[in-house]
Design an enzyme around this catalytic site. Structure first.
Site, mmCIF file in Angstrom:
data_model
loop_
_atom_site.group_PDB
_atom_site.id
_atom_site.type_symbol
_atom_site.label_atom_id
_atom_site.label_comp_id
_atom_site.label_asym_id
_atom_site.label_seq_id
_atom_site.Cartn_x
_atom_site.Cartn_y
_atom_site.Cartn_z
ATOM 1 N N TYR A 78 35.286 19.074 -4.487
ATOM 2 C CA TYR A 78 35.713 17.693 -4.276
ATOM 3 C C TYR A 78 34.965 16.731 -5.177
ATOM 4 O O TYR A 78 33.767 16.918 -5.445
ATOM 5 C CB TYR A 78 35.476 17.296 -2.818
ATOM 6 C CG TYR A 78 36.389 17.998 -1.837
ATOM 7 C CD1 TYR A 78 37.775 17.972 -1.995
ATOM 8 C CD2 TYR A 78 35.863 18.692 -0.757
ATOM 9 C CE1 TYR A 78 38.603 18.604 -1.089
ATOM 10 C CE2 TYR A 78 36.691 19.326 0.158
ATOM 11 C CZ TYR A 78 38.058 19.287 -0.013
ATOM 12 O OH TYR A 78 38.877 19.912 0.879
ATOM 13 N N LYS A 110 14.090 24.823 23.622
ATOM 14 C CA LYS A 110 14.948 23.635 23.491
ATOM 15 C C LYS A 110 15.869 23.770 22.283
ATOM 16 O O LYS A 110 15.632 24.604 21.401
ATOM 17 C CB LYS A 110 14.066 22.391 23.339
ATOM 18 C CG LYS A 110 13.200 22.402 22.078
ATOM 19 C CD LYS A 110 12.185 21.276 22.097
ATOM 20 C CE LYS A 110 11.280 21.346 20.874
ATOM 21 N NZ LYS A 110 10.085 20.512 21.028
HETATM 22 C C1 LIG Z 1 8.846 21.283 20.902
HETATM 23 C C2 LIG Z 1 7.670 21.140 21.766
HETATM 24 C C3 LIG Z 1 6.701 22.171 21.825
HETATM 25 C C4 LIG Z 1 6.756 23.428 20.976
HETATM 26 O O1 LIG Z 1 6.015 23.259 19.820
HETATM 27 P P1 LIG Z 1 6.094 24.249 18.585
HETATM 28 O O2 LIG Z 1 4.846 23.958 17.833
HETATM 29 O O3 LIG Z 1 7.340 23.847 17.866
HETATM 30 O O4 LIG Z 1 6.169 25.633 19.030
HETATM 31 C C5 LIG Z 1 5.678 22.019 22.739
HETATM 32 N N1 LIG Z 1 5.577 20.922 23.530
HETATM 33 C C6 LIG Z 1 6.475 19.909 23.468
HETATM 34 C C7 LIG Z 1 6.299 18.728 24.368
HETATM 35 C C8 LIG Z 1 7.546 19.968 22.590
HETATM 36 O O5 LIG Z 1 8.419 18.965 22.526
#
Ligand SMILES: *Cc1c(COP(=O)(O)O)cnc(C)c1O
Length: 370
Positions: free
Chosen positions: A264, A38
């Site tokens: 700035y 994601k």
């Molecule tokens: C982001 C996510 C993961 C992955 O978890 P990590 O510990 O970041 O690898 C797994 N399951 C769900 C539902 C998530 O949203």
């Protein structure tokens, strides 16, 4: 001289392979691996990461939203893709692109059944999200009966999997809570299985759960494969290799006399003779304003150079008074030796936020030696 001539995000596919194989070695060979890609693969590049994982024979991929899944399909990814948090407005696209929705409420269930029916399909695979204590999205005890009744009454969908998400699997002080989440998930899953008469895939564990909770592995585990630059669990530091490195280069060096200012709003004023370097990366690249005014730093020739003044849209300025360096020298924001987690922590955030903010303007460079 620098190995890079502009700001780049290096993506090390050897490290991705290493992390994938390492995490796989921590679960039973029968347990499937779902890789979460994601948010552009936690800020790296979802297509590059997904293609490599497909070569490594990952069982499943997951994204948060439908558009991310469509990007993967358009890039030729054939592996099943779970959409973790789909919105009904995209259900017809999800079906068109053969994505698997995680259905999390009675509303999304009804809407998805309508969309599948409209598309004249049957037995469309879905995953059902159970709320076991994170209290974000998911079905619970209160709507289980309606859920089961609705599934049994329709030929439109088939429950391919039941999933839930852990809230604190990296936290040793929350073991009791996590064990309770595992128990709640099992109870909810058992009720569904007993009623629908077949057994879907069960998955609950995230990356920390893979190491800390073998009880939560079930049939599949989900992981960002260390794309987030680790650092949320000390145990990983020895085993997972950071995949992304953010590097840049010194554009220009100025010498300032006492009283001269930088940037700035004149946010930095030299108290004494100061050398500063300008780096071609700014808040439009994902280096947020919070890193300015010495709340963030970069590494130049193995030394910390603090960001002085405000972060600009396209540039930052860093104090190099005590650092031996020249224009054209390499600047490291984070790399395998200097973790993104440390940089993020110093300015009060976490690596996930730092990494996912890196904008498309920053060139992605794949590193892979065979
Ligand atoms: C982001 C996510 C993961 C992955 O978890 P990590 O510990 O970041 O690898 C797994 N399951 C769900 C539902 C998530 O949203």
């Amino acid at each position: 001289m620098s190995s890079v001539q502009e700001t780049v995000l290096e993506i090390n596919l050897n490290h991705l392979t290493h992390n994938f194989e390492y995490l796989k070695s921590k679960v039973d060979p029968k347990v499937k691996m779902l890789a979460v890609v994601k948010a552009s693969g936690y800020g790296s590049d979802a297509v590059i990461i997904a293609k490599h994982l497909e070569k490594l024979k990952v069982d499943y991929l997951a994204v948060a939203y439908a558009a991310e899944g469509i990007t993967l399909r358009k890039a030729g990814i054939k592996t099943p893709v779970l959409v973790l948090h789909p919105q009904p407005v995209n259900f017809s696209k999800i079906i068109e692109y053969h994505l698997t929705p995680s259905i999390y409420s009675i509303r999304t269930l009804h809407e998805f059944i309508s969309s599948v029916t409209l598309a004249k399909q049957q037995q469309y695979p879905v995953h059902l999200k159970m709320n076991s204590g994170l209290n974000r999205i998911g079905f619970g005890k209160n709507n289980l009966e309606t859920l089961i009744k609705t599934i049994k009454a329709t030929p439109a969908i088939k429950v391919e999997a039941l999933l839930s998400h852990l809230a604190a699997s990296e936290d040793n002080l929350e073991k009791e809570f996590t064990f309770d989440q595992i128990k709640v998930f099992k109870e909810l899953a058992n009720q569904i299985i007993n009623s629908i008469g077949y057994t879907p895939i069960l998955h609950q564990s995230n990356t920390s759960g893979i190491l800390n909770y073998p009880e939560a592995h079930f049939d599949m585990v989900r992981s960002g494969i260390g794309l987030y630059g680790y650092g949320n669990d000390a145990k990983f530091d020895q085993h997972l290799k950071p995949i992304a490195s953010l590097k840049s280069v010194i554009s220009q060096i100025h010498e300032l006399q006492k009283g001269e200012s930088v940037g700035y709003n004149r946010a930095f004023i030299a108290k004494e003779f100061t050398r500063k370097a300008t780096i071609p990366i700014g808040h439009a690249d994902g280096i947020s304003r919070q890193y300015g005014n010495k709340n963030g730093f970069v590494i130049i020739n193995n030394k910390k150079a603090y960001i002085v003044g405000n972060v600009c849209m396209d540039m930052i300025m860093v104090d190099i008074t005590t650092i031996d360096c020249q224009e054209g020298d390499e600047v490291i924001f984070f790399d395998p030796k200097h973790s993104a987690a440390q940089v993020a922590e110093y300015s009060g955030t976490i690596s996930y936020e730092l990494l996912t903010a890196i904008s498309p303007r920053v060139k992605r460079l794949v590193i892979e030696d065979n």
